[in-house]
Design an enzyme around this catalytic site. Structure first.
Site, mmCIF file in Angstrom:
data_model
loop_
_atom_site.group_PDB
_atom_site.id
_atom_site.type_symbol
_atom_site.label_atom_id
_atom_site.label_comp_id
_atom_site.label_asym_id
_atom_site.label_seq_id
_atom_site.Cartn_x
_atom_site.Cartn_y
_atom_site.Cartn_z
ATOM 1 N N CYS A 273 2.073 -9.302 6.784
ATOM 2 C CA CYS A 273 3.399 -8.855 6.324
ATOM 3 C C CYS A 273 3.349 -8.007 5.048
ATOM 4 C CB CYS A 273 4.315 -10.049 6.071
ATOM 5 S SG CYS A 273 4.170 -11.359 7.300
ATOM 6 N N CYS B 176 3.607 -4.092 4.645
ATOM 7 C CA CYS B 176 4.909 -3.409 4.670
ATOM 8 C C CYS B 176 5.863 -3.911 3.582
ATOM 9 C CB CYS B 176 5.606 -3.643 6.004
ATOM 10 S SG CYS B 176 4.999 -2.565 7.276
ATOM 11 N N HIS B 177 5.878 -5.230 3.397
ATOM 12 C CA HIS B 177 6.916 -5.791 2.517
ATOM 13 C C HIS B 177 6.449 -5.979 1.079
ATOM 14 C CE1 HIS B 177 9.469 -6.232 5.970
ATOM 15 N NE2 HIS B 177 8.482 -6.824 6.617
ATOM 16 N N MET C 22 10.137 -3.742 12.997
ATOM 17 C CA MET C 22 9.531 -5.058 12.778
ATOM 18 C C MET C 22 8.939 -5.556 14.098
ATOM 19 S SD MET C 22 9.318 -7.885 10.778
ATOM 20 C CE MET C 22 9.325 -9.674 10.959
ATOM 21 N N HIS D 64 -0.207 9.109 2.168
ATOM 22 C CA HIS D 64 -1.300 8.334 2.781
ATOM 23 C C HIS D 64 -2.623 9.101 2.759
ATOM 24 C CE1 HIS D 64 -2.948 5.025 5.073
ATOM 25 N NE2 HIS D 64 -3.488 5.907 5.889
ATOM 26 N N HIS E 275 -0.755 11.817 10.675
ATOM 27 C CA HIS E 275 -1.978 11.139 10.208
ATOM 28 C C HIS E 275 -3.136 12.123 10.399
ATOM 29 C CE1 HIS E 275 -5.235 8.317 9.647
ATOM 30 N NE2 HIS E 275 -4.370 7.416 9.228
HETATM 31 FE FE1 DHE Z 1 -8.136 4.214 6.736
HETATM 32 C C1 DHE Z 1 -9.014 7.192 5.186
HETATM 33 C C2 DHE Z 1 -5.856 3.619 4.273
HETATM 34 C C3 DHE Z 1 -6.912 1.559 8.523
HETATM 35 C C4 DHE Z 1 -10.545 4.695 9.088
HETATM 36 N N1 DHE Z 1 -7.508 5.246 5.090
HETATM 37 C C5 DHE Z 1 -7.999 6.452 4.625
HETATM 38 C C6 DHE Z 1 -7.325 6.792 3.410
HETATM 39 C C7 DHE Z 1 -6.442 5.773 3.145
HETATM 40 C C8 DHE Z 1 -6.553 4.806 4.197
HETATM 41 C C9 DHE Z 1 -5.513 5.662 1.957
HETATM 42 C C10 DHE Z 1 -7.568 8.042 2.588
HETATM 43 C C11 DHE Z 1 -8.735 7.822 1.669
HETATM 44 C C12 DHE Z 1 -9.123 9.057 0.859
HETATM 45 O O1 DHE Z 1 -9.150 10.162 1.408
HETATM 46 O O2 DHE Z 1 -9.400 8.918 -0.334
HETATM 47 N N2 DHE Z 1 -6.624 2.841 6.468
HETATM 48 C C13 DHE Z 1 -5.829 2.778 5.386
HETATM 49 C C14 DHE Z 1 -4.887 1.680 5.517
HETATM 50 O O3 DHE Z 1 -4.072 1.273 4.660
HETATM 51 C C15 DHE Z 1 -4.981 1.194 6.908
HETATM 52 C C16 DHE Z 1 -3.795 1.767 7.673
HETATM 53 C C17 DHE Z 1 -4.908 -0.313 7.106
HETATM 54 C C18 DHE Z 1 -5.840 -1.159 6.288
HETATM 55 O O4 DHE Z 1 -5.577 -2.378 6.188
HETATM 56 O O5 DHE Z 1 -6.817 -0.671 5.750
HETATM 57 C C19 DHE Z 1 -6.285 1.873 7.352
HETATM 58 N N3 DHE Z 1 -8.651 3.288 8.490
HETATM 59 C C20 DHE Z 1 -8.022 2.217 9.028
HETATM 60 C C21 DHE Z 1 -8.659 1.796 10.256
HETATM 61 O O6 DHE Z 1 -8.346 0.790 10.966
HETATM 62 C C22 DHE Z 1 -9.719 2.805 10.566
HETATM 63 C C23 DHE Z 1 -9.291 3.614 11.793
HETATM 64 C C24 DHE Z 1 -11.084 2.209 10.865
HETATM 65 C C25 DHE Z 1 -11.785 1.598 9.694
HETATM 66 O O7 DHE Z 1 -12.970 1.800 9.549
HETATM 67 O O8 DHE Z 1 -11.142 0.893 8.920
HETATM 68 C C26 DHE Z 1 -9.671 3.659 9.307
HETATM 69 N N4 DHE Z 1 -9.520 5.681 7.085
HETATM 70 C C27 DHE Z 1 -10.457 5.644 8.070
HETATM 71 C C28 DHE Z 1 -11.339 6.788 7.929
HETATM 72 C C29 DHE Z 1 -10.895 7.523 6.822
HETATM 73 C C30 DHE Z 1 -9.750 6.796 6.304
HETATM 74 C C31 DHE Z 1 -12.506 7.124 8.868
HETATM 75 C C32 DHE Z 1 -11.499 8.813 6.239
HETATM 76 C C33 DHE Z 1 -11.232 9.973 7.119
HETATM 77 C C34 DHE Z 1 -11.828 11.242 6.601
HETATM 78 O O9 DHE Z 1 -12.147 12.096 7.439
HETATM 79 O O10 DHE Z 1 -11.968 11.410 5.397
#
Ligand code: DHE
Length: 592
Positions: free
Chosen positions: A92, A95-96, A133, A372, A415
């Site tokens: 939760c 989001c919250h 939700m 993001h 995204h």
């Molecule tokens: Fe990420 C980048 C946040 C879930 C793979 N992810 C980012 C960035 C943020 C972010 C803020 C940018 C960073 C930067 O450029 O400095 N990601 C989040 C979350 O908050 C989220 C939605 C949920 C969480 O709890 O973390 C989340 N992300 C994921 C995944 O489930 C992914 C698909 C698989 C994993 O490994 O966690 C994932 N995020 C990625 C990847 C990048 C990324 C591969 C960098 C992409 C790039 O080309 O630079």
């Protein structure tokens, strides 16, 4: 060739903790709508965009003091409180908010929840809402007893997780190999520029894979649920951040490369970057945290924490105080000694000038809420970032330190990852994003000099395979544009990618080819989500992860960019949940 309509479906299974969460609007505080009736549930669509929310499970695993109860509050035993607290942070809080004061979702503080009452909260958690939700009860995610526990938990005062300041950071800081004991030149035979650092998400490791031989050179231990890696300007140092805020510094010159320093900067973090401006190469690193809401500047070679800066402050628009604005993407400016720090909930883009850390200059740009991820245009001057829950893209001029414009992205929940840059056959240079919420792929003009009439506008939208896209990719030498759809739960769509020929984009309805990457991997079990294309240094191969859950086989599939044929499949039992891949040359030079 095909062109399919968007299919939005609910997610389950793989990495549920990361992928499940509450949608962007719950509407509790403002309107107090009647709880949805079971009959409404059939119309309740839970979108990939609504579900792709942070799971703060590191925070959920930490012991937190139980707040005292007020007269009339439902009593929770310590065991019940601990359980509810863990569920709250995992499912939760994304989001919250950690403090329940609202983030992308509405606030859930007792002054509001008590007006709604136990029955209302129970039903809302059970059925969800069309506003976003999730239907935790009817989807089978939560048992009845847990739903009632959560309703009682929400009627109590929120827990207050601990801060994490310089003292706590220093206690975690380790220089494993002092600078003086590190080599002064590259000692190994690795082709460092064509190495790929691959996130092995659920084993808390990275794999270093040689881009030519495709051999796994090394597996290194990192933080929990490791997230991304970035490379220093010289290409020598690799910085990897875990969701638990642990940063590892890997010296790629050593034989073999190894972690030379580590530091924890908080409880939850997602982003890391390193200084790239001339004269400051490899000098500083920065990590942005989700909790506590802060960023930390540190020495690039030792990770000694030098400066902690809170992001708590005012929202850019209503100028209201936000107690926990998370740090999302960070990039390093090429035009000024600055980091571009995107603060999610306040919608402020901070240009943090690291020339003088003591007299720190921060330019605060009001952009849009819920920033993001994003990346530069091909010139490296303009930074594009998705305000995903607002369906917008903010553009910043990192030379003049000014907001250029905020534009509608043209679809639902953009995204881009770092986005994709190419020269459009009709509109000139563009930066592209795909969307989580629908099949739209948008191209935004990025050349104000020679193509002024197209600059900062969505010049074209095309349809991909469907919603649930996370990353889009091309390369200056490629004629193709690749769009993944890992969060689309149509298995055929989530296990394949769409490829557009850039020259065909001049047509009114450009078609795409589907590459069945999951099938090419030879893996028959699991969801085989295909995620994040990354080019090799020469720009003639693109690598995709085939992402299964921890207990199942995963792989990396390499595609020949010219022929769009399968070139190699990398399989190894050590490749546990591979997701992000960071080619050293492309990452350090911002080639995408
Ligand atoms: Fe990420 C980048 C946040 C879930 C793979 N992810 C980012 C960035 C943020 C972010 C803020 C940018 C960073 C930067 O450029 O400095 N990601 C989040 C979350 O908050 C989220 C939605 C949920 C969480 O709890 O973390 C989340 N992300 C994921 C995944 O489930 C992914 C698909 C698989 C994993 O490994 O966690 C994932 N995020 C990625 C990847 C990048 C990324 C591969 C960098 C992409 C790039 O080309 O630079």
């Amino acid at each position: 060739m095909k062109n399919r309509a968007s299919r939005l479906v609910s997610l389950s299974g793989i990495a549920a903790a990361a992928l499940l969460g509450c949608g962007p609007t719950i509407g509790l505080a403002q309107q107090q709508p009647a709880p949805p009736k079971p009959a409404d549930i059939q119309q309740h669509k839970t979108t990939p965009g609504g579900q792709y929310q942070p799971s703060l499970d590191v925070l959920g695993g930490k012991p937190v003091e139980q707040p005292g109860t007020k007269p009339g509050d439902p009593q929770l035993t310590k065991a019940e409180f601990d359980k509810a607290n863990r569920i709250y942070f995992e499912r939760c809080a994304g989001c919250h908010g950690v403090l329940r004061k609202g983030a992308t979702g509405k606030a859930l503080t007792p002054d509001l929840t008590k007006k709604l009452g136990f029955d209302y909260l129970r039903d809302f958690i059970t059925y969800g809402s069309p506003g976003g939700m999730p239907n935790w009860g009817t989807s089978g995610e939560f048992q009845q007893a847990d739903i009632e526990l959560m309703a009682r938990y929400l009627l109590n005062e929120p827990a207050q997780p601990p801060e994490f300041g310089m003292k706590e950071m220093k206690e975690t800081w380790k220089v494993l190999i002092p600078v003086a004991q590190r080599p002064t030149r590259k000692m190994n035979k690795l082709d460092i520029d064509n190495l790929f650092a691959v996130t092995l998400r659920d084993s808390g490791e990275i794999a270093l894979i040689d881009g030519t031989s495709k051999k796994i050179e090394l597996i290194l231990k990192t933080g929990y649920a490791v997230h991304i890696s970035r490379v220093s300007a010289s290409g020598r140092y690799l910085y990897t951040v875990g969701r638990d805020s642990k940063l590892n510094l890997v010296d790629l010159w050593m034989d073999p490369p190894q972690s030379v320093a580590e530091l924890k900067v908080g409880t939850e973090a997602r982003s890391v970057e390193t200084s790239k401006f001339k004269g400051f190469e490899d000098k500083y690193a920065i990590v942005g945290a989700y909790w506590p809401p802060q960023f930390v500047l540190m020495d690039g070679a030792t990770l000694e924490p030098l400066k902690v800066v809170s992001t708590r402050g005012m929202t850019y628009d209503t100028q209201e105080y936000h107690p926990e604005p998370r740090v999302a993407a960070i990039v390093a400016s090429h035009h000024n000694p600055e980091f571009v720090v995107n603060v999610k909930e306040t919608g402020q883009i901070l240009l943090v000038n690291y020339r003088d850390l003591n007299n720190l200059k921060v330019t605060s740009i009001g952009a849009e809420r819920f920033l993001h991820d994003g990346g530069f245009d091909r010139s490296g001057r303009y930074f594009f970032v998705a305000a995903n829950a607002r369906h917008k893209i903010a553009i910043v001029d990192t030379k003049e330190d000014k907001l250029v414009r905020v534009v509608e992205s043209g679809g639902q929940t953009p995204h881009p990852g770092r986005g994709a840059n190419f020269v459009h056959p009709k509109y000139g240079p563009v930066w592209a994003t795909s969307h989580l919420g629908d099949e739209t792929i948008s191209f935004i003009g990025s050349d104000p000099e020679k193509n002024k009439q197209n600059a900062w506008k969505v010049v074209q939208k095309v349809n991909g395979q469907g919603g649930g896209s996370l990353f889009i990719k091309t390369h200056p030498k490629s004629e193709n544009l690749y769009v993944d759809t890992p969060l689309n739960t149509d298995a055929e769509i989530s296990s394949s990618v769409a490829v557009f020929k850039i020259k065909d984009l001049a047509k009114e309805k450009p078609e795409y080819k589907v590459l069945p990457i999951g099938q090419w991997s030879g893996i028959s079990e699991g969801a085989r989500r295909v995620v994040q294309g990354e080019f090799n240094k020469d720009g003639n191969e693109v690598w995709f992860s085939v992402w299964n859950n921890k207990a199942q086989e995963s792989a990396i599939v390499v595609v020949d960019d010219k022929t769009l044929q399968l070139k190699a499949v990398i399989k190894d039992k050590r490749l546990v949940t591979p997701t992000g891949k960071f080619n050293v040359f492309n990452t350090r030079n911002d080639v995408y």
